[in-house]
Each structure stands twice: as structure tokens, then as C-alpha cells.
Scaffold this motif. Structure first.
Motif, PDB file in Angstrom:
ATOM      1  N   UNK A  35       0.846  -1.208   0.000  1.00  0.00           N
ATOM      2  CA  UNK A  35       0.000   0.000   0.000  1.00  0.00           C
ATOM      3  C   UNK A  35       0.879   1.254   0.000  1.00  0.00           C
ATOM      4  N   UNK A  36       0.575   2.188  -0.902  1.00  0.00           N
ATOM      5  CA  UNK A  36       1.326   3.454  -0.904  1.00  0.00           C
ATOM      6  C   UNK A  36       0.800   4.345   0.210  1.00  0.00           C
ATOM      7  N   UNK A  37       1.713   4.915   0.980  1.00  0.00           N
ATOM      8  CA  UNK A  37       1.292   5.739   2.121  1.00  0.00           C
ATOM      9  C   UNK A  37       1.892   7.128   1.964  1.00  0.00           C
ATOM     10  N   UNK A  38       1.040   8.138   1.986  1.00  0.00           N
ATOM     11  CA  UNK A  38       1.519   9.525   1.842  1.00  0.00           C
ATOM     12  C   UNK A  38       2.281   9.942   3.095  1.00  0.00           C
ATOM     13  N   UNK A  39       3.214  10.883   2.920  1.00  0.00           N
ATOM     14  CA  UNK A  39       3.973  11.409   4.072  1.00  0.00           C
ATOM     15  C   UNK A  39       2.999  11.936   5.118  1.00  0.00           C
ATOM     16  N   UNK A  40       3.397  11.808   6.379  1.00  0.00           N
ATOM     17  CA  UNK A  40       2.610  12.410   7.456  1.00  0.00           C
ATOM     18  C   UNK A  40       1.245  11.787   7.648  1.00  0.00           C
ATOM     19  N   UNK A  41       1.152  10.462   7.451  1.00  0.00           N
ATOM     20  CA  UNK A  41      -0.149   9.812   7.595  1.00  0.00           C
ATOM     21  C   UNK A  41      -0.374   9.288   9.013  1.00  0.00           C
ATOM     22  N   UNK A  42       0.649   8.622   9.577  1.00  0.00           N
ATOM     23  CA  UNK A  42       0.473   7.995  10.894  1.00  0.00           C
ATOM     24  C   UNK A  42       1.791   8.020  11.660  1.00  0.00           C
ATOM     25  N   UNK A  43       1.738   7.700  12.944  1.00  0.00           N
ATOM     26  CA  UNK A  43       2.982   7.648  13.724  1.00  0.00           C
ATOM     27  C   UNK A  43       3.841   6.471  13.261  1.00  0.00           C
ATOM     28  N   UNK A  44       3.152   5.351  13.029  1.00  0.00           N
ATOM     29  CA  UNK A  44       3.892   4.147  12.636  1.00  0.00           C
ATOM     30  C   UNK A  44       3.165   3.456  11.491  1.00  0.00           C
ATOM     31  N   UNK A  45       3.943   2.947  10.538  1.00  0.00           N
ATOM     32  CA  UNK A  45       3.369   2.152   9.441  1.00  0.00           C
ATOM     33  C   UNK A  45       3.889   0.734   9.620  1.00  0.00           C
ATOM     34  N   UNK A  46       3.009  -0.204   9.846  1.00  0.00           N
ATOM     35  CA  UNK A  46       3.440  -1.600   9.950  1.00  0.00           C
ATOM     36  C   UNK A  46       3.192  -2.260   8.603  1.00  0.00           C
ATOM     37  N   UNK A  86       5.403   8.499  10.200  1.00  0.00           N
ATOM     38  CA  UNK A  86       5.419   7.333   9.293  1.00  0.00           C
ATOM     39  C   UNK A  86       6.603   6.404   9.571  1.00  0.00           C
ATOM     40  N   UNK A  87       6.939   6.165  10.818  1.00  0.00           N
ATOM     41  CA  UNK A  87       8.054   5.255  11.141  1.00  0.00           C
ATOM     42  C   UNK A  87       7.675   3.846  10.674  1.00  0.00           C
ATOM     43  N   UNK A  88       8.514   3.291   9.791  1.00  0.00           N
ATOM     44  CA  UNK A  88       8.141   2.000   9.179  1.00  0.00           C
ATOM     45  C   UNK A  88       8.680   0.826   9.976  1.00  0.00           C
ATOM     46  N   UNK A  89       7.799  -0.155  10.160  1.00  0.00           N
ATOM     47  CA  UNK A  89       8.197  -1.405  10.820  1.00  0.00           C
ATOM     48  C   UNK A  89       7.702  -2.539   9.939  1.00  0.00           C
ATOM     49  N   UNK A  90       8.555  -3.514   9.684  1.00  0.00           N
ATOM     50  CA  UNK A  90       8.099  -4.650   8.876  1.00  0.00           C
ATOM     51  C   UNK A  90       7.888  -5.839   9.781  1.00  0.00           C
ATOM     52  N   UNK A  91       6.789  -6.547   9.578  1.00  0.00           N
ATOM     53  CA  UNK A  91       6.550  -7.708  10.433  1.00  0.00           C
ATOM     54  C   UNK A  91       6.561  -8.977   9.584  1.00  0.00           C
TER      55      UNK A  91
END
Ligand SMILES: Cc1cc2nc3c(=O)[nH]c(=O)nc-3n(C[C@H](O)[C@H](O)[C@H](O)COP(=O)(O)OP(=O)(O)OC[C@H]3O[C@@H](n4cnc5c(N)ncnc54)[C@H](O)[C@@H]3O)c2cc1C
Length: 296
Positions: free
Chosen positions: A35-46, A148-153
Motif C-alpha cells: 500500500x502506498x502511504x503519503x507522508x505524514x499519515x500515521x505515527x507508525x506504518x506496519x 510514518x516510522x516504518x516497521x516490517x513484520x
């Protein structure tokens, strides 16, 4: 308080994340399958990558692992078929129910439709975790934010995965109705499939997307089911909606009554749609649509 957002489309992800920001201190977006996520969307993107042989719905087991790790108090989900399938199973895991098709929030209550859209009710989540599927436009004016701190699970294989038997590309209408400023919708006032060309000609003049009421997709199959608007279809909020040959039943109108301006064309002056539109034109679509297209 933490909120988890689940969405299949980037716009919906941003809108729901903005809404989540009004409810929670921390907003975590679960992004499945690139999923493409625009800047400034959430605190964390999992991020959850889909294995080659997996389908979207199979991500539920991984999302449950995310839920266990994050322990959100609220989950906001986009009401697409795939997301509903995932979030329903997450809710069952959390021992709570899903409040579906929420149109707005009123204090601690969520206003939604039931009985196929003929009635509305305000519900309050019963358990510790509130899970909602939320249509477009419910959080008007809310602003998304976050680093938008990215974390991969890691992928968690589901106990019973969907077996993909075959797939084929789908013919798309060309216009994303969720993003269109102008939508022209055709209803049962069109007696034969070729008459839809009249609506298509108006779309060309207006730069609009073509939508429809449900009877034009199911049964007659004149248009793909992805194009029908209403309680069980698309929930749109375009700037302009032109309802052509549509009677104005509640099940349809809840999908378009957030339009900025609503036009209706119907040959029956008593059609309910005329009580719900901004501008009404009593006439036959076969006369009115060519005249409109010619005048524009
Ligand atoms: C559980 C449930 C869920 C549903 N979900 C949805 C949904 O998500 N979306 C949806 O759309 N429907 C849904 N429906 C169906 C819904 O109740 C209506 O039956 C449907 O929306 C009616 O579609 P329509 O307005 O095109 O047709 P009709 O109600 O038949 O209206 C056709 C209109 O066209 C007018 N007309 C006829 N000829 C002409 C002409 N030549 N020129 C101009 N006007 C003309 C008529 O006066 C009439 O007002 C649902 C129903 C149920 C029970």
C-alpha cells in the motif's frame, strides 16, 4: 490510547488515519501488500508483505499478531470486501464485534445504517476494543499527521489459507469513483443497455465517472458490480453527483448523499430522489441527457 488503521486504498488510509488522530494519541497504520502511504499519515506504518501465493484475506493471522503486539483500543477499517474479511477475524480474536458502515461519530457513539440501510442507529462499543468499518467522508476536516516510522513484520501463515484457483485482470472503468469530483449515476430509468451511452456521453462532457444503482449490476449485468453506489456498494462524496433515472431509495442514497451538490433527472415528478437533491429536472433521460451533453 492507541488506534490501528486498516485500509486497502491510500486515500482511505489517510482519511481513516486522520480520523484516528481525533480519537487516539498514537496512530498505527497496517499496510498490507505494498500500500502506498503519503507522508505524514500515521505515527507508525506496519508493513505486511504478501507472499506470492497468498491473497489479501490471508493477512488476518499476521494482523492478529500485530493486534496482540500493539494492543490498540480502537480499530478503524475501510469497508472493502478484503478489509472486512480481515478485520472481522481480528475482532473475533479480540472477543469483540464490528460496528459496520459507520457514517459519523457522536461522542462515544457511532452512527451507522442497518436493515439494509432503511434505518440508522447509534451504537457504542461494548468491549475493551472498539472496531469500526467507516465509509468515506465520516471524518471531514480531520488532518492526518505522524512520522510514518516504518516497521516490517514477519508473515504469519493462516491456519486455513484461501486457495487461489485462478485469476484474471478486470476491465476497469478508467475513473476511480472514490476520487472523482463529478459522478454520473445511471439507474433503472435506462430501459436498455445501449441507452447507457447517453450517460457515458455526459460523463465525457463533464469529465465524470460513471456509476450506477445496484439493479444495473446484479441481474442485468450491464455494468460491473464495482460501480454501484449505496449501502452495500460504494460510499462516495464527490463534489457533484448526477442521479439519472434513479428513484432515490435509501439503500442507494446513503452512498451519495455526501455529495457537495446533487442533481437528479427523473421522469416521475413524485420520485423520492427529488426530495433529496439540490437541483431536480423532471424529464426522460433519453431527451434530457443528449440535450445536456449538447449544451455543455
Ligand atoms: C439489503 C439491500 C441492500 C441494497 N443495497 C443497495 C445498494 O447498495 N445500492 C443500490 O443502488 N441499491 C441497493 N438496494 C436496492 C434498492 O433498494 C433499490 O431497489 C435500488 O436502489 C433501485 O434502483 P433504481 O433507483 O435504479 O431503480 P428504481 O427504484 O426502479 O427507479 C427507477 C427510476 O427511474 C425512473 N425512470 C424510469 N424511466 C425513466 C426515464 N426514461 N427517464 C427518467 N427517469 C426514468 C422512474 O421514475 C424511477 O424513479 C438494496 C436493497 C436491499 C434490500
Amino acid at each position: 490510547m492507541k488506534a490501528l488503521v486498516l485500509a486497502e486504498r491510500s486515500d482511505a488510509a489517510r482519511e481513516l488515519a486522520a480520523g484516528a488522530r481525533t480519537m487516539a494519541d498514537e496512530v498505527v497504520l497496517v499496510a498490507i501488500g505494498g500500500l502506498e502511504v503519503a507522508d505524514g499519515t500515521a505515527d507508525k506504518i506496519i508493513r505486511i508483505a504478501l507472499p506470492a501465493d497468498a491473497v489479501y484475506d490471508d493477512a488476518y493471522a499476521t494482523v492478529i499478531s500485530v493486534f496482540d503486539a500493539e494492543q490498540p483500543a480502537v480499530i478503524l477499517a475501510e469497508p472493502t470486501r478484503h478489509v472486512k474479511s480481515v478485520v472481522g477475524r481480528v475482532a473475533a480474536h479480540a472477543n469483540t464485534s464490528v460496528i459496520t458502515d459507520v457514517m459519523s461519530f457522536e461522542g462515544v457513539g457511532a452512527r451507522s445504517l442497518y436493515f439494509g440501510g432503511v434505518a440508522e442507529r447509534v451504537q457504542k462499543a461494548a468491549g475493551d476494543v472498539a472496531v469500526y468499518t467507516v465509509g468515506a467522508g465520516a471524518f471531514e476536516g480531520a488532518e492526518a499527521s505522524g512520522a510514518n516510522a516504518v516497521e516490517e513484520v514477519a508473515w504469519v501463515a493462516p491456519a486455513s489459507a484461501v486457495r487461489l484457483v485462478s485469476s484474471k485482470p478486470r476491465a476497469l472503468s478508467g475513473v476511480d469513483l472514490n476520487k472523482a469530483d463529478v459522478v454520473v449515476a445511471a439507474g433503472r430509468g435506462f430501459a436498455e443497455e445501449p441507452e447507457l451511452d447517453l450517460a457515458r456521453a455526459l460523463c465525457d462532457k463533464l469529465g465524470a465517472g460513471l456509476a450506477c444503482s445496484r439493479p444495473l449490476t446484479e441481474g442485468v449485468d450491464w455494468l460491473p458490480s464495482e460501480l454501484y453506489v449505496g449501502v452495500s456498494g460504494l460510499m462516495l462524496s464527490p463534489k457533484v453527483y448526477v442521479a439519472c433515472g434513479i428513484s432515490g431509495q435509501m439503500q442507494h442514497m446513503v452512498g451519495c448523499n455526501r455529495a457537495g451538490t446533487m442533481f437528479a433527472i427523473n421522469k416521475d415528478k413524485n420520485a423520492p430522489v427529488f426530495k433529496q437533491c439540490d437541483y431536480g429536472l423532471v424529464g426522460d433521460v433519453k431527451d434530457v441527457l443528449p440535450a445536456l451533453a449538447a449544451a455543455l
